[in-house]
Every structure is written in structure tokens, then in C-alpha cells.
Scaffold this motif. Structure first.
Motif, PDB file in Angstrom:
ATOM      1  N   GLU A 121       0.034  -8.582  52.879  1.00 10.98           N
ATOM      2  CA  GLU A 121       0.011  -9.915  53.693  1.00 10.98           C
ATOM      3  C   GLU A 121      -0.865  -9.766  55.015  1.00 10.98           C
ATOM      4  OE1 GLU A 121       1.074 -13.981  54.390  1.00 10.98           O
ATOM      5  OE2 GLU A 121       1.284 -12.529  52.655  1.00 10.98           O
ATOM      6  N   GLY A 122      -0.854  -8.400  55.259  1.00 12.60           N
ATOM      7  CA  GLY A 122      -1.524  -7.981  56.763  1.00 12.60           C
ATOM      8  C   GLY A 122      -3.018  -8.432  56.569  1.00 12.60           C
ATOM      9  N   ALA A 123      -3.510  -8.150  55.341  1.00  7.84           N
ATOM     10  CA  ALA A 123      -4.859  -8.330  55.047  1.00  7.84           C
ATOM     11  C   ALA A 123      -5.368  -9.742  55.130  1.00  7.84           C
ATOM     12  CB  ALA A 123      -5.370  -8.038  53.519  1.00  7.84           C
ATOM     13  N   LYS A 124      -4.450 -10.654  55.013  1.00  9.08           N
ATOM     14  CA  LYS A 124      -4.636 -12.156  55.292  1.00  9.08           C
ATOM     15  C   LYS A 124      -4.720 -12.378  56.698  1.00  9.08           C
ATOM     16  CE  LYS A 124      -2.096 -13.914  51.291  1.00  9.08           C
ATOM     17  NZ  LYS A 124      -0.981 -14.565  50.873  1.00  9.08           N
ATOM     18  N   GLU A 125      -4.136 -11.715  57.491  1.00  8.34           N
ATOM     19  CA  GLU A 125      -4.117 -11.965  59.018  1.00  8.34           C
ATOM     20  C   GLU A 125      -5.558 -11.276  59.526  1.00  8.34           C
ATOM     21  OE1 GLU A 125      -3.141 -13.089  62.839  1.00  8.34           O
ATOM     22  OE2 GLU A 125      -2.252 -13.803  60.860  1.00  8.34           O
TER      23      GLU A 125
ATOM     24  N   LEU B 110      -8.296 -11.087  57.759  1.00  8.25           N
ATOM     25  CA  LEU B 110      -9.308 -12.247  57.821  1.00  8.25           C
ATOM     26  C   LEU B 110      -9.084 -13.470  58.854  1.00  8.25           C
ATOM     27  CD1 LEU B 110      -9.365 -12.299  53.807  1.00  8.25           C
ATOM     28  CD2 LEU B 110     -11.289 -11.447  55.371  1.00  8.25           C
ATOM     29  N   ALA B 111      -7.826 -13.883  59.210  1.00  6.62           N
ATOM     30  CA  ALA B 111      -7.823 -14.852  60.119  1.00  6.62           C
ATOM     31  C   ALA B 111      -7.955 -14.703  61.344  1.00  6.62           C
ATOM     32  CB  ALA B 111      -6.098 -15.145  60.112  1.00  6.62           C
ATOM     33  N   ARG B 112      -8.273 -13.112  61.733  1.00  9.21           N
ATOM     34  CA  ARG B 112      -8.771 -12.801  62.954  1.00  9.21           C
ATOM     35  C   ARG B 112     -10.329 -12.427  62.904  1.00  9.21           C
ATOM     36  NH1 ARG B 112      -3.724  -8.706  65.224  1.00  9.21           N
ATOM     37  NH2 ARG B 112      -2.093 -10.360  64.952  1.00  9.21           N
ATOM     38  N   LYS B 113     -10.913 -12.757  62.030  1.00 11.17           N
ATOM     39  CA  LYS B 113     -12.348 -12.571  61.616  1.00 11.17           C
ATOM     40  C   LYS B 113     -12.622 -11.054  61.559  1.00 11.17           C
ATOM     41  CE  LYS B 113     -13.719 -16.923  63.862  1.00 11.17           C
ATOM     42  NZ  LYS B 113     -14.627 -17.540  64.574  1.00 11.17           N
ATOM     43  N   ALA B 114     -11.819 -10.336  61.058  1.00  9.44           N
ATOM     44  CA  ALA B 114     -11.847  -8.641  61.057  1.00  9.44           C
ATOM     45  C   ALA B 114     -12.694  -8.403  59.768  1.00  9.44           C
ATOM     46  CB  ALA B 114     -10.559  -8.043  61.197  1.00  9.44           C
TER      47      ALA B 114
ATOM     48  N   GLU C 187      -1.137   1.275  45.971  1.00  6.98           N
ATOM     49  CA  GLU C 187      -0.799  -0.065  45.157  1.00  6.98           C
ATOM     50  C   GLU C 187      -1.266  -1.218  46.057  1.00  6.98           C
ATOM     51  OE1 GLU C 187       3.073  -0.221  43.743  1.00  6.98           O
ATOM     52  OE2 GLU C 187       3.146   1.493  42.873  1.00  6.98           O
ATOM     53  N   ALA C 188      -1.134  -1.207  47.364  1.00  6.25           N
ATOM     54  CA  ALA C 188      -1.596  -2.398  48.172  1.00  6.25           C
ATOM     55  C   ALA C 188      -2.981  -2.499  48.353  1.00  6.25           C
ATOM     56  CB  ALA C 188      -0.797  -2.101  49.748  1.00  6.25           C
ATOM     57  N   VAL C 189      -3.676  -1.151  48.550  1.00  5.55           N
ATOM     58  CA  VAL C 189      -4.979  -1.338  48.665  1.00  5.55           C
ATOM     59  C   VAL C 189      -5.683  -1.858  47.352  1.00  5.55           C
ATOM     60  CG1 VAL C 189      -7.168   0.188  48.857  1.00  5.55           C
ATOM     61  CG2 VAL C 189      -5.098   0.600  50.117  1.00  5.55           C
ATOM     62  N   ARG C 190      -5.154  -1.499  46.057  1.00  7.08           N
ATOM     63  CA  ARG C 190      -5.786  -2.003  44.969  1.00  7.08           C
ATOM     64  C   ARG C 190      -5.721  -3.320  44.955  1.00  7.08           C
ATOM     65  NH1 ARG C 190      -2.944   2.614  41.107  1.00  7.08           N
ATOM     66  NH2 ARG C 190      -4.804   4.239  40.959  1.00  7.08           N
ATOM     67  N   GLU C 191      -4.490  -4.150  45.308  1.00 11.45           N
ATOM     68  CA  GLU C 191      -4.419  -5.708  45.182  1.00 11.45           C
ATOM     69  C   GLU C 191      -5.224  -6.148  46.273  1.00 11.45           C
ATOM     70  OE1 GLU C 191      -0.758  -8.833  45.947  1.00 11.45           O
ATOM     71  OE2 GLU C 191      -0.247  -6.667  44.864  1.00 11.45           O
ATOM     72  N   ILE C 192      -5.209  -5.647  47.508  1.00 12.53           N
ATOM     73  CA  ILE C 192      -6.246  -6.298  48.434  1.00 12.53           C
ATOM     74  C   ILE C 192      -7.478  -6.062  48.110  1.00 12.53           C
ATOM     75  CG2 ILE C 192      -7.133  -5.960  50.747  1.00 12.53           C
ATOM     76  CD1 ILE C 192      -4.339  -4.433  51.676  1.00 12.53           C
ATOM     77  N   LYS C 193      -7.988  -5.050  47.399  1.00 17.33           N
ATOM     78  CA  LYS C 193      -9.331  -5.233  47.012  1.00 17.33           C
ATOM     79  C   LYS C 193      -9.786  -5.937  45.968  1.00 17.33           C
ATOM     80  CE  LYS C 193     -11.952  -1.974  49.362  1.00 17.33           C
ATOM     81  NZ  LYS C 193     -13.182  -2.457  49.987  1.00 17.33           N
ATOM     82  N   LYS C 194      -8.730  -6.466  45.038  1.00 17.07           N
ATOM     83  CA  LYS C 194      -8.744  -7.707  44.157  1.00 17.07           C
ATOM     84  C   LYS C 194      -8.939  -8.882  44.771  1.00 17.07           C
ATOM     85  CE  LYS C 194      -6.298  -5.192  40.322  1.00 17.07           C
ATOM     86  NZ  LYS C 194      -5.023  -5.063  39.614  1.00 17.07           N
ATOM     87  N   GLU C 195      -8.281  -9.287  45.915  1.00 18.56           N
ATOM     88  CA  GLU C 195      -8.338 -10.537  46.412  1.00 18.56           C
ATOM     89  C   GLU C 195      -9.003 -10.903  47.549  1.00 18.56           C
ATOM     90  OE1 GLU C 195      -4.101 -12.000  46.877  1.00 18.56           O
ATOM     91  OE2 GLU C 195      -3.323 -10.596  45.495  1.00 18.56           O
ATOM     92  N   TYR C 196      -9.265  -9.907  48.510  1.00 14.65           N
ATOM     93  CA  TYR C 196     -10.128 -10.184  49.668  1.00 14.65           C
ATOM     94  C   TYR C 196     -11.420  -9.430  49.727  1.00 14.65           C
ATOM     95  CZ  TYR C 196      -5.382 -11.876  50.453  1.00 14.65           C
ATOM     96  OH  TYR C 196      -4.205 -12.519  50.363  1.00 14.65           O
ATOM     97  N   ARG C 197     -12.423  -9.992  50.518  1.00 12.09           N
ATOM     98  CA  ARG C 197     -13.527  -9.146  50.906  1.00 12.09           C
ATOM     99  C   ARG C 197     -13.500  -8.486  52.180  1.00 12.09           C
ATOM    100  NH1 ARG C 197     -18.863 -10.163  52.954  1.00 12.09           N
ATOM    101  NH2 ARG C 197     -20.372  -8.893  51.842  1.00 12.09           N
ATOM    102  N   LEU C 198     -12.554  -7.145  52.227  1.00  8.73           N
ATOM    103  CA  LEU C 198     -12.350  -6.572  53.301  1.00  8.73           C
ATOM    104  C   LEU C 198     -12.718  -5.002  53.109  1.00  8.73           C
ATOM    105  CD1 LEU C 198      -8.894  -7.783  54.385  1.00  8.73           C
ATOM    106  CD2 LEU C 198     -11.066  -7.843  55.799  1.00  8.73           C
TER     107      LEU C 198
END
Length: 334
Positions: free
Chosen positions: A103-107, A109-113, A135-146
Motif C-alpha cells: 500500500e505504501g508503494a501507491k502513496e 506514486l501519488a507523491r510522484k516518487a 514478498e512485498a517487493v515481488r508484488e510491488i514489482k508486478k503492479e507498479y513502475r517503481l
């Protein structure tokens, strides 16, 4: 313009020339930046900006931290509110669950980081903590360009390899201060422990991030030493923190910084590590105060939002600061 002014201006421009040519400043030259008269700050920044612009133009990288585990740390780092010797009234909790980290990854992106930093207190991660982050990193990498940066303390080779396989792009482990000053700040681990972790990260193929904290009683010579040490370590990203003396920590009364000196420090790091990402990090708001925008003439990266146990200014103010400078946010800076 007086002859003396021309001489002073030319000196800083010569430093920029050396940096752009890949030459390292001598110790005497480096010290002259820190010891320069405050009236010379703008000339120093102008020269540093030449170097910054060559490598990064007017783009600014944004990074966001999530404090994935707070307090409960057995180390005795004198600057840290999370250490075992700190009496600072901070929130303490164990490693956040995977869903919270995602969920923090969404934030972010919202802050343009472009970089999301998962930071946990402690000497190093337990197997369970490492699994949670992976586990969190794997999911973040699937969903977000961060870009994902992890900061979990001292690592071994196997832990570094697993983080790389999970998709961690960067690992932060700050040297914090020079080798000659290190024992005055921390006794539960050594300077060499930190260097070894950065080397393990590099061997695993993860981009190394390592920086320092300025304002912990070090001399000008020791600031120059840590700048050289980070150059030799070849860290890709160098967070430059300025001590925010937190009540309840051993360094709570250490208040030796002013905005002009902080700007000289950032220019010094640009001259010595010209092609690296120089990030204005913790203590930015407290120590640079109204001169924060000038920091970006030397640095090319900042944190947006809060730090670990201290508040940062609103992300919208950082966005406005960058716009007012005529600079550009480098979104998703992969």
C-alpha cells in the motif's frame, strides 16, 4: 568586480572543471570549500551546478520512505531515536505486513516518487522479516513502475542474493561518518561492517546506496574523509543527511549546523562525486530552512514526505519548490 572576487570565483570554477574532467579535488581544495566565507556560497553553488547540470540537467529525483519496522533496535547509534540507548518517545512496532508495504508503494506514486524505500530498524533482518519484505517487493514489482530501495541493516551474501532475485533495485547502508570518527558515534558494530555490507550488495548486482550524516561533531577534515570514502566505495546514490538532534538521543544537544555550511557540504559532495545521485536527506527542513531550494543546485534528489521518526514537509511544497526553481520532477526515475 574586484580582482579578489574574480580570483575566488575562478577557484570554484576550476574545481568544477576538475570534477567534469574526472579529477578528484585535493584535500586542501576540498577543505577550502567547507572553510570558504559565507559570501562565497552562491559562487560555489554556481560552480557545483555546472557539474550537476552536466550529469542530470534540471531533473530532480524524488524518493519516499516507509518505516517498515520502528524502534526495537539493539544498536547504540548516538544519532538514532530507534536505538537501544534512546529514550525518545517514538512509536515502536515489528515489521509491517506485506499488504501495508505494498500500500505504501501507491502513496509513493501519488507523491510522484520514482523510488520507494523500505527501511527497517535493527542490526539486520531476521528470516521472517526478510521473507515479508521479499514478498512485498515481488508484488510491488508486478503492479507498479517503481524503483525499490531496501534498507534492512547488515546483510550476508545469501540475503543480498535473495533481495536481488525478488527485484530490489537498490540497497541503502550508510557509512554515516568517517572511519576516524566512527567509534565516537557507534560501538555495537564497526565502520568495516558497513563497508562489507555495501560490498556484498554490489556483488549481488544491487545498486549501492550509501551516505553520511553531517553535524555529529566531526571536523572539516572528517567531512572530506567521508566524501572521499564514498567516492572510493563507488556508491551510486549518496544521501547526505544533516543531523536533526532528537531529544532522548546522546546527540540531542548537538546543534552546530547552519544553512550556508550545509550548502557548502552539498557542493563539496558534487565536486568529489560528480556523476552520482546526491540526495538531500534527513534534517533538510530543520537545517536548510528557507534555503532549501538552493540545495538543488548541487544535489539532484530529495525525499518527499516524512522520514523514519521525524516529519518532513508536505510533498506539495516540495513539488512547488521544484517548479519554482524551473526544475523538473523525474517521475519513475528507473
Amino acid at each position: 568586480m574586484s580582482q579578489s572576487t574574480v580570483h575566488i570565483y575562478s577557484r570554484w570554477e576550476r574545481y568544477a572543471d576538475k570534477a567534469l574532467a574526472g579529477e578528484c579535488l585535493t584535500k586542501e581544495e576540498a577543505l577550502s570549500v567547507l572553510q570558504a566565507d559565507d559570501d562565497e556560497v552562491l559562487a560555489i553553488l554556481q560552480a557545483a551546478f555546472r557539474v550537476r547540470r552536466h550529469f542530470y540537467g534540471k531533473k530532480v529525483k524524488l524518493n519516499m520512505i516507509i518505516n517498515a519496522k520502528s524502534g526495537l533496535c539493539p544498536e547504540d547509534c548516538g544519532y538514532c531515536s530507534q536505538s537501544i540507548i534512546s529514550t525518545a518517545p517514538i512509536e515502536k512496532y515489528t515489521m509491517l505486513k506485506k499488504d501495508v508495504l505494498v500500500e505504501g508503494a501507491k502513496e509513493a506514486l501519488a507523491r510522484k516518487a520514482g523510488t520507494y524505500c523500505i527501511v527497517a530498524s535493527g542490526r539486520g533482518p531476521t528470516p521472517k522479516e526478510l521473507d515479508e519484505v521479499i514478498e512485498a517487493v515481488r508484488e510491488i514489482k508486478k503492479e507498479y513502475r517503481l524503483k525499490i530501495c531496501a534498507c534492512l541493516g547488515i546483510l550476508n551474501e545469501e540475503q543480498a542474493r535473495r533481495l536481488k532475485e525478488a527485484g530490489v533495485d537498490r540497497y541503502n547502508h550508510n557509512l554515516n561518518t568517517s572511519a576516524s570518527h566512527y567509534g565516537n558515534i557507534t560501538t555495537t558494530h564497526t565502520y568495516d561492517h558497513r563497508v562489507q555490507t555495501v560490498e556484498k550488495v554490489k556483488e549481488a548486482g544491487i545498486s549501492p546506496c550509501s551516505g553520511c550524516i553531517i553535524g555529529m561533531g566531526e571536523t572539516h577534515e572528517q567531512v572530506v574523509e567521508i566524501a572521499y570514502e564514498l567516492r572510493n566505495l563507488d556508491a551510486d546514490s549518496i544521501p547526505v543527511n544533516f543531523l536533526n538532534p532528537i531529544p532522548g538521543t546522546p546527540l540531542e544537544h548537538m546543534k552546530e549546523l547552519n544553512p550556508r555550511y550545509c550548502l557548502k557540504v552539498l557542493a563539496l559532495f558534487r565536486f568529489i562525486c560528480p556523476s552520482k545521485e546526491i540526495r538531500v536527506s534527513g534534517g533538510r527542513e530543520v537545517n536548510l530552512r528557507s534555503l532549501q531550494p538552493l540545495a538543488l543546485y548541487a544535489a539532484n534528489s530529495i525525499f518527499v514526505g516524512d522520514y523514519l521518526t521525524t516529519e518532513g514537509q508536505a510533498a506539495s511544497l516540495d513539488h512547488q519548490m521544484i517548479e519554482d526553481l524551473g526544475f523538473e520532477i523525474e517521475e519513475c526515475a528507473l
